[in-house]
Design a protein around this motif. Structure first.
Motif, PDB file in Angstrom:
ATOM      1  N   LYS A  19       1.972   2.992   6.664  1.00  0.00           N
ATOM      2  CA  LYS A  19       0.687   2.365   6.994  1.00  0.00           C
ATOM      3  C   LYS A  19       0.289   1.314   5.958  1.00  0.00           C
ATOM      4  CE  LYS A  19      -2.278   5.826   4.726  1.00  0.00           C
ATOM      5  NZ  LYS A  19      -2.817   4.911   3.714  1.00  0.00           N
ATOM      6  N   ASP A  20       0.907   1.361   4.775  1.00  0.00           N
ATOM      7  CA  ASP A  20       0.630   0.376   3.726  1.00  0.00           C
ATOM      8  C   ASP A  20       1.619  -0.791   3.744  1.00  0.00           C
ATOM      9  OD1 ASP A  20      -1.488   1.944   2.757  1.00  0.00           O
ATOM     10  OD2 ASP A  20      -0.125   3.133   1.501  1.00  0.00           O
ATOM     11  N   VAL A  21       2.632  -0.705   4.606  1.00  0.00           N
ATOM     12  CA  VAL A  21       3.660  -1.760   4.681  1.00  0.00           C
ATOM     13  C   VAL A  21       3.268  -2.768   5.760  1.00  0.00           C
ATOM     14  CG1 VAL A  21       6.090  -2.227   5.212  1.00  0.00           C
ATOM     15  CG2 VAL A  21       5.466  -0.196   3.881  1.00  0.00           C
ATOM     16  N   PHE A  22       3.411  -4.055   5.474  1.00  0.00           N
ATOM     17  CA  PHE A  22       3.074  -5.068   6.477  1.00  0.00           C
ATOM     18  C   PHE A  22       4.237  -5.985   6.825  1.00  0.00           C
ATOM     19  CE2 PHE A  22       1.968  -7.074   2.439  1.00  0.00           C
ATOM     20  CZ  PHE A  22       2.442  -8.370   2.577  1.00  0.00           C
ATOM     21  N   SER A  23       5.355  -5.864   6.096  1.00  0.00           N
ATOM     22  CA  SER A  23       6.500  -6.717   6.419  1.00  0.00           C
ATOM     23  C   SER A  23       7.781  -6.130   5.839  1.00  0.00           C
ATOM     24  CB  SER A  23       6.284  -8.129   5.867  1.00  0.00           C
ATOM     25  OG  SER A  23       7.372  -8.977   6.199  1.00  0.00           O
ATOM     26  N   CYS A  48       0.875  -3.424   0.992  1.00  0.00           N
ATOM     27  CA  CYS A  48      -0.473  -3.767   0.546  1.00  0.00           C
ATOM     28  C   CYS A  48      -0.885  -2.766  -0.519  1.00  0.00           C
ATOM     29  CB  CYS A  48      -1.429  -3.728   1.739  1.00  0.00           C
ATOM     30  SG  CYS A  48      -3.132  -4.107   1.319  1.00  0.00           S
ATOM     31  N   LEU A  49      -1.317  -3.282  -1.650  1.00  0.00           N
ATOM     32  CA  LEU A  49      -1.652  -2.445  -2.805  1.00  0.00           C
ATOM     33  C   LEU A  49      -3.145  -2.532  -3.100  1.00  0.00           C
ATOM     34  CD1 LEU A  49       0.189  -0.749  -4.703  1.00  0.00           C
ATOM     35  CD2 LEU A  49       0.122  -2.681  -6.290  1.00  0.00           C
ATOM     36  N   ASN A  50      -3.791  -1.372  -3.263  1.00  0.00           N
ATOM     37  CA  ASN A  50      -5.213  -1.339  -3.615  1.00  0.00           C
ATOM     38  C   ASN A  50      -5.385  -1.454  -5.124  1.00  0.00           C
ATOM     39  OD1 ASN A  50      -6.890  -0.618  -1.097  1.00  0.00           O
ATOM     40  ND2 ASN A  50      -5.154   0.781  -0.988  1.00  0.00           N
ATOM     41  N   LYS A  51      -6.168  -2.439  -5.537  1.00  0.00           N
ATOM     42  CA  LYS A  51      -6.459  -2.605  -6.962  1.00  0.00           C
ATOM     43  C   LYS A  51      -7.917  -2.221  -7.215  1.00  0.00           C
ATOM     44  CE  LYS A  51      -3.853  -5.134  -9.221  1.00  0.00           C
ATOM     45  NZ  LYS A  51      -2.744  -4.881 -10.170  1.00  0.00           N
ATOM     46  N   GLU A  52      -8.356  -2.308  -8.456  1.00  0.00           N
ATOM     47  CA  GLU A  52      -9.746  -1.989  -8.789  1.00  0.00           C
ATOM     48  C   GLU A  52     -10.683  -3.060  -8.248  1.00  0.00           C
ATOM     49  OE1 GLU A  52     -10.330  -1.316 -12.925  1.00  0.00           O
ATOM     50  OE2 GLU A  52      -8.978   0.404 -13.020  1.00  0.00           O
ATOM     51  N   VAL A 220      -4.134  -9.028   8.057  1.00  0.00           N
ATOM     52  CA  VAL A 220      -2.731  -8.679   8.296  1.00  0.00           C
ATOM     53  C   VAL A 220      -2.581  -7.193   8.634  1.00  0.00           C
ATOM     54  CG1 VAL A 220      -0.503  -8.405   7.136  1.00  0.00           C
ATOM     55  CG2 VAL A 220      -1.758 -10.558   6.917  1.00  0.00           C
ATOM     56  N   MET A 221      -3.314  -6.332   7.915  1.00  0.00           N
ATOM     57  CA  MET A 221      -3.212  -4.880   8.108  1.00  0.00           C
ATOM     58  C   MET A 221      -3.978  -4.401   9.340  1.00  0.00           C
ATOM     59  SD  MET A 221      -1.244  -4.099   5.618  1.00  0.00           S
ATOM     60  CE  MET A 221      -1.271  -2.317   5.563  1.00  0.00           C
TER      61      MET A 221
END
Length: 467
Positions: A19-23, A48-52, A220-221
């Motif tokens: 679910k965090d992959v987009f390509s 897709c990576l969640n940052k602060e 994108v997500m």
């Protein structure tokens, strides 16, 4: 991993949720200028990576394998999984406003956003707008069924225009007239907001941050957020759709800024703010509003019956009226977060709770009014003043009262529009002038925007921090 045994021993296990992959792409080594073929090295997964601070970024994970069969098999299976995520767009209609803020919208789109769309295999059809209302014209005529979503790169005014175009198109496609719409139908496609303006209220409200890459990755997500929309009408016609409005100080400031378009953006806004504050005058008007009807907690059947009873009754007896002199009237269906108001202009409402915040600032001294304005930039309660009243409402009617005598002459000099019988309104940062009563209704979840509810996002982050 490839190589000797020592490399294998150093390898660490990592888990990636799809679910965090987009390509996913086949990874090949190519010579300079070579576009096709090349030596197969493996596959690369983009996630897709969640940052602060609500920020999102993209990250590449390289998986090495020299077998063509293995790589093609993994590639096909991963692509099938990615294609199974329903809300993720495959084709987007993009509007870029080159005049937004410091004329940076085109740079933001082509340098930061377009590469991510290409990476995610999203097809785009780009229109660079040439005049005010251009996006509105295109949306009324283009074949929307060939797109999965619409994206606007610009400020709040540009986004408001595109949202308005989508909603007007929805009414036309549903066979409804656009002169008067008591019950509008939902927008046909979700709208993505890439911030490239000055305040970027919608972007801040959706993402909690002004960051083009974060906005692009939400699109994108396929993160979908239903949002309430208001209709602004006279008794006989629809004026426009919008998310928020100000009458009084907020509208006068915008009207004055529009008259000084020859100034640079930041200078004319500062000038208009200071000039309107120096000439601070209240507007006399009559306000009628219908408070939000909240059924008492009971069984679901009783709740349904109560709602039906309220609809049948027509709610005529529940209208409240206030008449007086007001420095500012705000009507907002969304919290309206921005860098200058971290709590939001209307922190007591949400994106999709089916209500509007009605904020009334009654006549007071300039000093007290400035104290109230300063509170917006802090975390303190900006409504904790005796001259400020707040209500949670479903509908509002604003009826301005013309001034007479010497006041009228003075008002003609300061605000010629009101002398002509046209009072300025600030709707989503756009100037609208209207002479008669304006009726504002909220319509729950009338449009889908790409993004998340920042309140939910913050609460989930707080939970993670506690854990």
């Amino acid at each position: 991993p490839t190589g000797d045994s020592s490399t294998v021993l150093q390898a660490q296990e990592e888990i990636i949720e799809m679910k965090d992959v987009f390509s996913v792409k086949l990874k090949r080594r190519r010579f300079v200028g070579q576009k096709n073929g090349g030596t197969l090295l493996g596959i690369t997964i983009f996630k897709c990576l969640n940052k602060e601070g609500n920020k999102l970024t993209d990250c590449a994970v390289h998986l090495n394998n020299l077998s063509e069969d293995h790589c093609q098999s993994w590639f096909r299976h991963l692509k099938e999984i990615l294609n199974g995520f329903q809300n993720r767009p495959k084709s987007l209609k993009v509007f870029v406003n080159p005049s937004s803020h410091k004329r940076e919208a085109a740079h933001v789109y082509y340098e930061q956003v377009a590469p991510l769309f290409r990476l995610a295999d999203i097809k785009t059809d780009v229109t660079v707008t040439e005049y005010e209302g251009h996006a509105l014209t295109v949306l009324k005529e283009c074949e929307l069924q060939s797109f999965d979503g619409v994206v606007c790169v610009g400020g709040d005014g540009s986004v408001s225009e595109v949202a308005r175009g989508l909603l007007l198109r929805a009414q036309i496609d549903a066979g409804k007239g656009t002169d008067y719409i008591p019950t509008p139908v939902r927008a046909p496609l979700p709208l993505g907001v890439i911030p490239a303006g000055t305040t970027n209220i919608l972007a801040h409200t959706l993402y909690g941050i002004k960051h083009a890459v974060t906005a692009a990755l939400h699109i994108v997500m396929g993160h979908i957020q239903p949002v309430d929309v208001c209709t602004f009408s006279t008794p006989s016609k629809l004026l426009r759709f919008g998310f928020s409005a100000m009458f009084g100080f907020g509208a006068r400031t915008l009207a004055l800024a529009e008259k000084h378009r020859w100034m640079p953006s930041s200078q004319r806004k500062d000038f208009a703010f200071i000039k309107t504050l120096a000439d601070l005058k209240p507007e006399e008007c009559e306000l009628s509003f219908l408070p939000l009807q909240v059924p008492q907690e009971d069984s679901r059947e009783n709740d349904r019956k109560k709602k039906e009873k309220i609809k049948k009754k027509g709610s005529k007896d529940q209208w409240h009226k206030i008449q007086g002199h007001f420095l500012n009237v705000s009507i907002m269906a969304i919290p309206c977060l921005c860098s200058m108001a971290p709590r939001g202009l209307a922190p007591n409402t949400r994106l999709n709770n089916g209500s509007m915040a009605l904020i009334l600032v009654q006549n007071t001294s300039r000093t007290e009014f400035i104290k109230h304005l300063k509170r917006y930039a802090s975390v303190k309660n900006q409504f904790n003043f005796p001259f400020v009243e707040t209500y949670t409402v479903q509908e509002v009617k604003v009826q301005p009262r013309p001034k007479g005598g010497l006041d009228a002459k003075e008002n003609t000099y300061l605000n010629p529009a009101s002398a002509e019988g046209n009072y300025p309104w600030n709707i989503d940062g756009d100037l609208m002038k209207e002479a008669s009563e304006v009726h504002i209704r909220v319509h729950p979840q009338l449009i889908n925007l790409y993004g998340v509810d920042t309140d939910d996002l913050e609460s989930s982050q707080a939970t993670c921090n506690c854990i």
